[in-house]
Design an enzyme around this catalytic site. Structure first.
Site, mmCIF file in Angstrom:
data_model
loop_
_atom_site.group_PDB
_atom_site.id
_atom_site.type_symbol
_atom_site.label_atom_id
_atom_site.label_comp_id
_atom_site.label_asym_id
_atom_site.label_seq_id
_atom_site.Cartn_x
_atom_site.Cartn_y
_atom_site.Cartn_z
ATOM 1 N N LYS A 82 -11.102 -3.941 -2.669
ATOM 2 C CA LYS A 82 -12.170 -2.960 -2.871
ATOM 3 C C LYS A 82 -11.629 -1.554 -3.084
ATOM 4 O O LYS A 82 -12.312 -0.695 -3.610
ATOM 5 C CB LYS A 82 -13.181 -3.010 -1.714
ATOM 6 N N LYS A 123 -4.005 -9.282 -5.562
ATOM 7 C CA LYS A 123 -5.261 -9.712 -4.954
ATOM 8 C C LYS A 123 -6.399 -8.739 -5.300
ATOM 9 O O LYS A 123 -6.152 -7.550 -5.509
ATOM 10 C CB LYS A 123 -5.115 -9.884 -3.439
ATOM 11 N N LYS A 145 0.801 -1.220 0.000
ATOM 12 C CA LYS A 145 0.000 0.000 0.000
ATOM 13 C C LYS A 145 0.839 1.277 0.000
ATOM 14 O O LYS A 145 0.315 2.350 -0.283
ATOM 15 C CB LYS A 145 -0.978 0.003 1.193
#
Ligand code: ATP
Ligand code: MG
Length: 325
Positions: A193, A190, A111
């Protein structure tokens, strides 16, 4: 009865990855365990969120927990920021965490990669997650496969605290719920959302047209064989996993069904199957989303969680010397 805790971030609308890897299983678990299902908004703000959207995503997430079949008389559904003990214990858990071990977390690396101005909160996400879990004397944490590393760290931090201060925390067991669902646009990544490329995921609230379009444009592998082979055919293997989990059919029997039929027929049936699973959930969702029931459930959930969290918070404060005697 053993205690379960699991959280989901209101960082977007839930994907079928969240559904198949986590939420779907909660419905069965609630019969055998005392369950706490948390909407972890303080985790969501570790990356920038629009305040109005964040509020809406929380409401949507609460309605989805209920729409998939969680019984609010059995399970506690609540919002993390409405229970201040999470942030209070998180600070204590940060003080027993080492920067090096936090920097090694793959979620942090993924991230923060290529981003300017990475927040300190993104680094200290795992001690907050440890606090969420440890506050309730949790025995088991059911999560998707991507959270394995964070759970190991939670056990490490609990054990370190217990040895250093006082033996107050239960070391939780991890229960991995299913395979990791991968992005429809990149089978090496992966499904998430919060993916900026919305073609990479199917949201639980996507309509029929969008679902069909996303599945038809999902990347595939070079030949036309509908065959499960993660190494050589990761894209079609991911679609087969989704098909298998949605239909509760074995992968081998799906392979047989589509022998010689090619990707086109398989994808169009997968789209139809996805729509048939999501439609009843969406119908229930929209009834709840418009109603006061969601607020009532969240109010009651926050009361229950606040009462329960107090005990361990006080013990932790006493153990560390944060209490006046
Ligand atoms: P974000 O991109 O904001 O991190 P996310 O889609 O990863 O969102 P989380 O809120 O981080 O969702 O995780 C909620 C639950 O869903 C966790 O139990 C997690 O393990 C599970 N989960 C998330 N992504 C997947 C996936 N691709 N396959 C299976 N399970 C998943
Ligand atoms: Mg995630």
């Amino acid at each position: 009865m053993k205690k379960i805790f699991s959280g989901i971030q209101p960082s977007g609308t839930l994907t079928i990855g969240n559904y198949l890897g986590a939420m779907k299983h909660f419905v069965d678990l609630q019969h055998d365990y005392e369950c706490m299902f948390c909407i972890v908004d303080q985790h969501a703000i570790t990356v920038p969120q629009d305040p109005d959207e964040l509020r809406d995503h929380k409401r949507k997430l609460a309605a989805l927990y209920m729409a998939v079949g969680l019984d609010v008389n059995k399970s506690t559904i609540f919002i993390q920021s409405e229970v201040p003990a999470h942030a209070q214990l998180a600070w204590m858990m940060q003080c027993v965490s080492y920067i090096g071990e936090l920097e090694r977390m793959t979620q942090f690396k993924d991230k923060s990669e290529g981003k300017n101005g990475v927040s300190a909160g993104l680094l200290t996400y795992p001690p907050l997650m440890a606090a969420d879990i440890l506050l309730y004397g949790t025995d088991i944490v059911p999560v998707g496969d991507d959270q394995r590393q964070h759970l190991e760290l939670t056990r490490t931090l609990a054990d370190r605290f217990n040895r250093q201060y006082a033996d107050i925390f239960t070391l939780p067991e991890t229960k991995i719920l299913g395979r990791r669902i991968m992005s429809l646009q990149n089978p090496e990544k992966k499904m998430s959302k919060s993916d900026a490329n919305t073609k990479g995921f199917i949201s639980m609230l996507d309509d029929e047209k969008t679902i069909t379009k996303k599945i038809k444009s999902a990347v595939t592998d070079s030949d036309q064989d509908v065959r499960f082979d993660v190494e050589n055919k990761p894209a079609i293997s991911n679609l087969l996993t989704i098909y298998s989990l949605l239909s509760t059919q074995e992968v081998s029997s799906i392979e047989k069904e589509y022998e010689g039929k090619g990707y086109g027929a398989f994808k169009s049936d997968l789209a139809e199957l996805t729509v048939s699973v999501l439609t009843p959930i969406q119908k229930r969702f929209y009834e709840l989303y418009e109603s006061d029931e969601v607020d009532n459930v969240l109010d009651a959930g926050s009361d229950t969680a606040n009462k329960q969290a107090r005990t361990l918070l006080q013990k932790a404060e006493e153990a560390m010397g944060l209490h006046r005697t």
